[in-house]
Design a protein around this motif. Sequence first.
Motif, PDB file in Angstrom:
ATOM      1  N   ARG A  58      -9.835   3.707  -0.432  1.00  0.00           N
ATOM      2  CA  ARG A  58      -9.315   3.167  -2.062  1.00  0.00           C
ATOM      3  C   ARG A  58      -9.770   4.159  -3.178  1.00  0.00           C
ATOM      4  NH1 ARG A  58      -9.267  -2.451  -2.210  1.00  0.00           N
ATOM      5  NH2 ARG A  58     -10.160  -2.301  -4.132  1.00  0.00           N
ATOM      6  N   ILE A  59      -8.741   4.460  -3.952  1.00  0.00           N
ATOM      7  CA  ILE A  59      -8.839   5.011  -5.170  1.00  0.00           C
ATOM      8  C   ILE A  59      -9.711   4.381  -5.999  1.00  0.00           C
ATOM      9  CG2 ILE A  59      -6.596   6.211  -4.891  1.00  0.00           C
ATOM     10  CD1 ILE A  59      -5.595   4.567  -7.260  1.00  0.00           C
ATOM     11  N   ASP A  60     -10.494   4.844  -7.181  1.00  0.00           N
ATOM     12  CA  ASP A  60     -11.039   4.377  -8.197  1.00  0.00           C
ATOM     13  C   ASP A  60     -10.175   4.050  -9.280  1.00  0.00           C
ATOM     14  OD1 ASP A  60     -12.465   3.560 -10.272  1.00  0.00           O
ATOM     15  OD2 ASP A  60     -14.014   5.189 -10.372  1.00  0.00           O
ATOM     16  N   PRO A  61      -9.572   2.895  -9.435  1.00  0.00           N
ATOM     17  CA  PRO A  61      -8.416   2.271 -10.197  1.00  0.00           C
ATOM     18  C   PRO A  61      -8.668   2.401 -11.697  1.00  0.00           C
ATOM     19  CG  PRO A  61      -9.384   0.340  -9.191  1.00  0.00           C
ATOM     20  CD  PRO A  61      -9.985   1.516  -8.623  1.00  0.00           C
ATOM     21  N   THR A  62      -9.974   2.250 -12.082  1.00  0.00           N
ATOM     22  CA  THR A  62     -10.269   2.363 -13.476  1.00  0.00           C
ATOM     23  C   THR A  62     -10.082   3.709 -14.118  1.00  0.00           C
ATOM     24  OG1 THR A  62     -12.585   2.492 -13.080  1.00  0.00           O
ATOM     25  CG2 THR A  62     -11.829   0.401 -13.298  1.00  0.00           C
ATOM     26  N   ARG A  63     -10.532   4.651 -13.278  1.00  0.00           N
ATOM     27  CA  ARG A  63     -10.679   6.275 -13.719  1.00  0.00           C
ATOM     28  C   ARG A  63      -9.182   6.533 -13.871  1.00  0.00           C
ATOM     29  NH1 ARG A  63     -14.963   9.381 -12.735  1.00  0.00           N
ATOM     30  NH2 ARG A  63     -13.716  11.081 -13.630  1.00  0.00           N
ATOM     31  N   VAL A  64      -8.026   6.125 -12.761  1.00  0.00           N
ATOM     32  CA  VAL A  64      -6.822   6.575 -12.871  1.00  0.00           C
ATOM     33  C   VAL A  64      -6.016   5.870 -13.971  1.00  0.00           C
ATOM     34  CG1 VAL A  64      -4.702   6.678 -11.423  1.00  0.00           C
ATOM     35  CG2 VAL A  64      -6.957   6.965 -10.626  1.00  0.00           C
ATOM     36  N   PHE A  65      -6.515   4.708 -14.063  1.00  0.00           N
ATOM     37  CA  PHE A  65      -5.589   3.704 -15.221  1.00  0.00           C
ATOM     38  C   PHE A  65      -5.785   4.133 -16.492  1.00  0.00           C
ATOM     39  CE2 PHE A  65      -5.661   0.195 -18.183  1.00  0.00           C
ATOM     40  CZ  PHE A  65      -4.653  -0.273 -17.996  1.00  0.00           C
ATOM     41  N   LEU A  66      -6.855   4.775 -16.808  1.00  0.00           N
ATOM     42  CA  LEU A  66      -7.136   5.453 -18.175  1.00  0.00           C
ATOM     43  C   LEU A  66      -6.249   6.519 -18.650  1.00  0.00           C
ATOM     44  CD1 LEU A  66     -11.060   5.059 -18.443  1.00  0.00           C
ATOM     45  CD2 LEU A  66      -9.547   3.917 -19.704  1.00  0.00           C
ATOM     46  N   ASN A  67      -5.711   7.102 -17.727  1.00  0.00           N
ATOM     47  CA  ASN A  67      -4.845   8.091 -17.989  1.00  0.00           C
ATOM     48  C   ASN A  67      -3.349   7.720 -17.995  1.00  0.00           C
ATOM     49  OD1 ASN A  67      -6.342  10.561 -17.920  1.00  0.00           O
ATOM     50  ND2 ASN A  67      -6.796  10.374 -15.841  1.00  0.00           N
ATOM     51  N   ILE A  68      -3.212   6.535 -17.838  1.00  0.00           N
ATOM     52  CA  ILE A  68      -1.781   6.230 -17.588  1.00  0.00           C
ATOM     53  C   ILE A  68      -1.084   5.628 -19.180  1.00  0.00           C
ATOM     54  CG2 ILE A  68       0.041   4.555 -16.332  1.00  0.00           C
ATOM     55  CD1 ILE A  68      -2.074   4.668 -13.997  1.00  0.00           C
ATOM     56  N   PRO A  69      -1.751   4.714 -19.581  1.00  0.00           N
ATOM     57  CA  PRO A  69      -0.875   4.250 -20.801  1.00  0.00           C
ATOM     58  C   PRO A  69      -0.319   5.515 -21.831  1.00  0.00           C
ATOM     59  CG  PRO A  69      -2.733   3.017 -20.332  1.00  0.00           C
ATOM     60  CD  PRO A  69      -2.888   4.131 -19.590  1.00  0.00           C
ATOM     61  N   SER A  70       1.006   5.123 -22.097  1.00  0.00           N
ATOM     62  CA  SER A  70       1.561   6.142 -22.922  1.00  0.00           C
ATOM     63  C   SER A  70       1.977   5.645 -24.386  1.00  0.00           C
ATOM     64  CB  SER A  70       2.868   6.484 -22.286  1.00  0.00           C
ATOM     65  OG  SER A  70       3.916   7.060 -23.018  1.00  0.00           O
ATOM     66  N   THR A  71       1.612   6.359 -25.274  1.00  0.00           N
ATOM     67  CA  THR A  71       1.976   5.898 -26.730  1.00  0.00           C
ATOM     68  C   THR A  71       3.639   5.982 -26.852  1.00  0.00           C
ATOM     69  OG1 THR A  71       1.812   8.373 -27.402  1.00  0.00           O
ATOM     70  CG2 THR A  71      -0.020   6.617 -27.736  1.00  0.00           C
ATOM     71  N   ASP A  72       4.435   6.880 -26.337  1.00  0.00           N
ATOM     72  CA  ASP A  72       5.703   7.085 -26.345  1.00  0.00           C
ATOM     73  C   ASP A  72       6.317   5.647 -25.581  1.00  0.00           C
ATOM     74  OD1 ASP A  72       5.730   9.355 -27.605  1.00  0.00           O
ATOM     75  OD2 ASP A  72       6.220  10.490 -25.704  1.00  0.00           O
ATOM     76  N   GLN A  73       5.845   5.394 -24.679  1.00  0.00           N
ATOM     77  CA  GLN A  73       6.435   4.096 -24.054  1.00  0.00           C
ATOM     78  C   GLN A  73       6.146   2.992 -24.642  1.00  0.00           C
ATOM     79  OE1 GLN A  73       7.702   5.086 -20.695  1.00  0.00           O
ATOM     80  NE2 GLN A  73       8.735   3.026 -20.741  1.00  0.00           N
ATOM     81  N   LEU A  74       4.796   2.886 -25.371  1.00  0.00           N
ATOM     82  CA  LEU A  74       4.325   1.628 -26.229  1.00  0.00           C
ATOM     83  C   LEU A  74       5.275   1.704 -27.246  1.00  0.00           C
ATOM     84  CD1 LEU A  74       0.495   1.909 -25.821  1.00  0.00           C
ATOM     85  CD2 LEU A  74       1.957  -0.123 -25.358  1.00  0.00           C
TER      86      LEU A  74
END
Length: 816
Positions: A98-114
Amino acid sequence: MDNKILSATASQQDSERALLADYKADTADSAPFGHSELPPATTQFEARFSKRAIAGVVSAAVLLFIVAASFWMPTPECMHGMGGFQQPGKVDIPGDGRIDPTRVFLNIPSTDQLRENLLYYSSGAHVAGINSTQAAYTRDYFEQQGIESKIVEYFPWLNYPVDQRVTLFNETTQGIVFEAGLKEDVVPGDPLSEDPNNLPAFHGYSTDGNVTGQLVYANYGRLEDFKALKDAGISVVDKIVLVRYGYIFRGVKVQIAELNGAKGVLIYSDPADDGYSKGKVYPTGPWRPESSIQRGSVMRLQVYPGDPLTPGYAATKDAPRIDPKDAKNLNHIPSLPLSYRDAEPLLCALQGHGRNASEVGSAWIGGLTSKGVEYWTGPSKLRVNLLNKVGYKTRAIQNVIGRIKGSEDSEHTVIVGNHRDAWCAGASDPSSGSAALLELARALGELMKLGWRPRRTIILASWDAEEYGLVGSTEWVEDNIDWVRTNAVAYINVDSAVGGGDFKTEASPAFEQLLYDVTKQVPYPHSNGSVYDAWLQQSLASAELANQAADDYTDMADVADALKSPTPLIRPLGSGSDYTAFMAHAGVSSLSMGFSGRSGAYHSNYDSPKRLTTFIDPDMQLHQAMVRVWGLVAIKLADDPVIRLSPVNYAKTLRRYIRQLEAHVAAQLNNTSSGKQAQNGAVAAASKVHHLRAAQRQLLSSARAIEREKAHLRAVYGEDCQMGSRRRHTSCIKLRSSINDRAFGLERHFTEPEGIPSREWFKHVLVAPGRWEGYGAQVFPALAEAAEDGDWKRFQLYSKRTVETLYEAAWFLREV
């Protein structure tokens, strides 16, 4: 983005344009995962979003590269624009893969996409019942991320504006002295300010009527304001009442005016509250300009939310409806909103009539004094005519429900939600939250591409018709009430994700430690600190200001707590957004949060992406921070082996709630006593809550026993229950399940089937919206209202019931 999402269906778009025009015509006449679907979406933004399919592939490839590279690339020192915070880099993969989802998740949100999401949702007016295109778009976007999604329709009774007019005239000559414009100015460079589909001045669920009378000014329209008028010898019977927005929900203002005999209500936005007294107005600043009009619902939200004609059950297509005359959550006199430009001549017509407002109350003077306006009570010599013609229709609304099925404990579900409908473009309210919800969906989809699945199911909900009175979410909860009460672990709400830079939250006390832990992990934009650091400083600054003001409307107990506490104070939940049905009706631990602080465009044509990205969040980093906080809370609740809801925090917070109730009771006793009796009010109040204190101590003791069980689980087994012995594994799973069931089940034990007297839809005995506030929370509502009514026999009865409820909750926590 998939072509399915982008395909333009001209007939559907034409149909929606017809519906939008039709609101001026005269009135004509399930399972939690959904029971109906709409056709594929259409959008006027085909060119902008036609590249989404390529972008999705690229983003997935980039994410996979980040995950792979994190094993050999050094972690960057800091994140650009985030001060000294380290970028979440290394992805921890335990032995079970299992990956650590919280660590990976923090990198994903994109200001351009938002930014793209925000521009889509705030592209124009999207009023409830006339926004099915956005519903279909949202569903298809969820599905594109690998999230199974459906649209669930309900059929509430909604009203739309037909004709509105406010005139000031001389009754003798019948000459019109002034006619309100009831229209907002066009702002050059902001096309949404001139959208032909923008609604006129209008209140949702307002009563159809044409009334005439003298004008009376009643400050904020609270109970105490009308009492002050009465004490000053000013009657509002058969009058048109002018009040300003603020302090209490607009629907309660209309209700109180009606109870005092008024014929109609005009509610205006005073510049002292969110206009030029606060700073530069739009378009040179973020605050409310002179023509700005605050629309909104005037439902009696504190009686029950949702469709007025199906109280307590879902407004499905064939559901039985009550007669509108029997709907207890509707007012019976007409009302309209006004700009402060339109209010100014009305206030001038009061000058010299009745009493000077400063003689009635110290806080009755607004900000128009800078324009030479004197605030007087009236009644005026001139008459006011208020015309409010509306058309009521049963109209389909669409909730979008997406589901990520849990891998181990799929029946238990974490629900995250935001409403999609808006009175106008609604860039801040709610489109900033809708943009964040889409980006949260994309981020969770990226995690699933890496093989991650949450232990528990996650539902993503895009609600419709929230603005009218929390209609979409309420109908869904009522439709699925047994499933919600059995399976919902928590509800996490974001309404307006970004309206300023101040992080604000209201929540069940069970969320406290989880919120603190998560906000410490998320960088606050353009600082060297976290969201937690900024939140703490903002809370202390607000408390200090309140302490200095110390007026009759300041909760000094909360202020004292905030000033002496090293942690931010989380407010209790009242009402005003989609958490209401979950918390107050179903007993599901709920949280509502967002960045706020500059409300100068609230519910007006000026709540546009132009204003939001110019004055509030130009680089979209507040939006990004909101997605990070929202996502981490959801992931931890859905994926941590032991559910992160704290009965101990809840029990500790109840001490503050009881203290607030005691102060409330003492105030009521003092209001009806004099001399020596008044001095004894505090003593008498303490005796009335004595048994509550004993029950709270028992609840805290039982909550601490759960903490000991958690410690035992970690020490003997480990939270993951990964061990070779089947017997030990079974014992571990049994203990962990018991702890989790009690952690999220505690909130259910604070509800009673009978509900609060006279508003039985509200089942929670510890918190509910104040009956004369509408939004703001009242702790121990049944007891507080009995004290306000001086009905001490009723107080004793409900005190006994509440004490029994707390003891039953304590015993529930002891069950293993």
